[in-house]
Motif scaffolding. Sequence first.
Motif, PDB file in Angstrom:
ATOM      1  N   LEU A  72       0.820  -1.211   0.000  1.00 25.18           N
ATOM      2  CA  LEU A  72       0.000   0.000   0.000  1.00 25.18           C
ATOM      3  C   LEU A  72       0.855   1.263   0.000  1.00 25.18           C
ATOM      4  N   LEU A  73       1.920   1.266   0.782  1.00 22.51           N
ATOM      5  CA  LEU A  73       2.815   2.428   0.801  1.00 22.51           C
ATOM      6  C   LEU A  73       3.491   2.634  -0.550  1.00 22.51           C
ATOM      7  N   ALA A  74       3.968   1.549  -1.163  1.00 14.57           N
ATOM      8  CA  ALA A  74       4.611   1.659  -2.468  1.00 14.57           C
ATOM      9  C   ALA A  74       3.620   2.164  -3.518  1.00 14.57           C
ATOM     10  N   THR A  75       2.384   1.707  -3.445  1.00 16.76           N
ATOM     11  CA  THR A  75       1.362   2.158  -4.381  1.00 16.76           C
ATOM     12  C   THR A  75       1.074   3.639  -4.176  1.00 16.76           C
ATOM     13  N   TRP A  76       0.923   4.060  -2.927  1.00 13.16           N
ATOM     14  CA  TRP A  76       0.664   5.474  -2.631  1.00 13.16           C
ATOM     15  C   TRP A  76       1.827   6.340  -3.111  1.00 13.16           C
ATOM     16  N   GLU A  77       3.061   5.903  -2.849  1.00 11.25           N
ATOM     17  CA  GLU A  77       4.227   6.694  -3.284  1.00 11.25           C
ATOM     18  C   GLU A  77       4.275   6.815  -4.799  1.00 11.25           C
ATOM     19  N   THR A  78       3.961   5.731  -5.498  1.00 12.25           N
ATOM     20  CA  THR A  78       3.957   5.771  -6.967  1.00 12.25           C
ATOM     21  C   THR A  78       2.919   6.771  -7.483  1.00 12.25           C
ATOM     22  N   LYS A  79       1.751   6.764  -6.866  1.00 15.43           N
ATOM     23  CA  LYS A  79       0.674   7.664  -7.297  1.00 15.43           C
ATOM     24  C   LYS A  79       0.958   9.116  -6.934  1.00 15.43           C
ATOM     25  N   ASN A  80       1.594   9.348  -5.788  1.00 14.50           N
ATOM     26  CA  ASN A  80       1.740  10.708  -5.277  1.00 14.50           C
ATOM     27  C   ASN A  80       3.113  11.323  -5.487  1.00 14.50           C
ATOM     28  N   LEU A  81       4.129  10.504  -5.675  1.00 14.67           N
ATOM     29  CA  LEU A  81       5.479  11.031  -5.817  1.00 14.67           C
ATOM     30  C   LEU A  81       6.091  10.752  -7.184  1.00 14.67           C
ATOM     31  N   GLY A  82       5.486   9.774  -7.879  1.00 12.46           N
ATOM     32  CA  GLY A  82       6.105   9.324  -9.114  1.00 12.46           C
ATOM     33  C   GLY A  82       5.648  10.033 -10.310  1.00 12.46           C
TER      34      GLY A  82
END
Length: 82
Positions: A72-82
């Motif tokens: 979930l954290l990796a998914t959130w980071e991809t959506k919000n930081l990537g």
Amino acid sequence: MGKMSLLNLTKAQHDEVVYKQILGGCTAVVEGLGALRNQLSDAHEKGKGGVKAAPRHAELGVNLAGSTALFLLATWETKNLG
């Protein structure tokens, strides 16, 4: 719009069967961990004859929770930081 849909993690947001299966399994894991916590943890008063988890069940729960949280954290980071 639900939190899972914001991360594109609902089965309805995917056409590929394999992603639908994986996301359905992840949902079942999260629901199962919640039920496990409610039934077996010290967070709720135990009635007579309370069930105690075996060490292997505790290890499974911890590992599933950790893997799900990392995903979930990796998914959130991809959506919000990537």
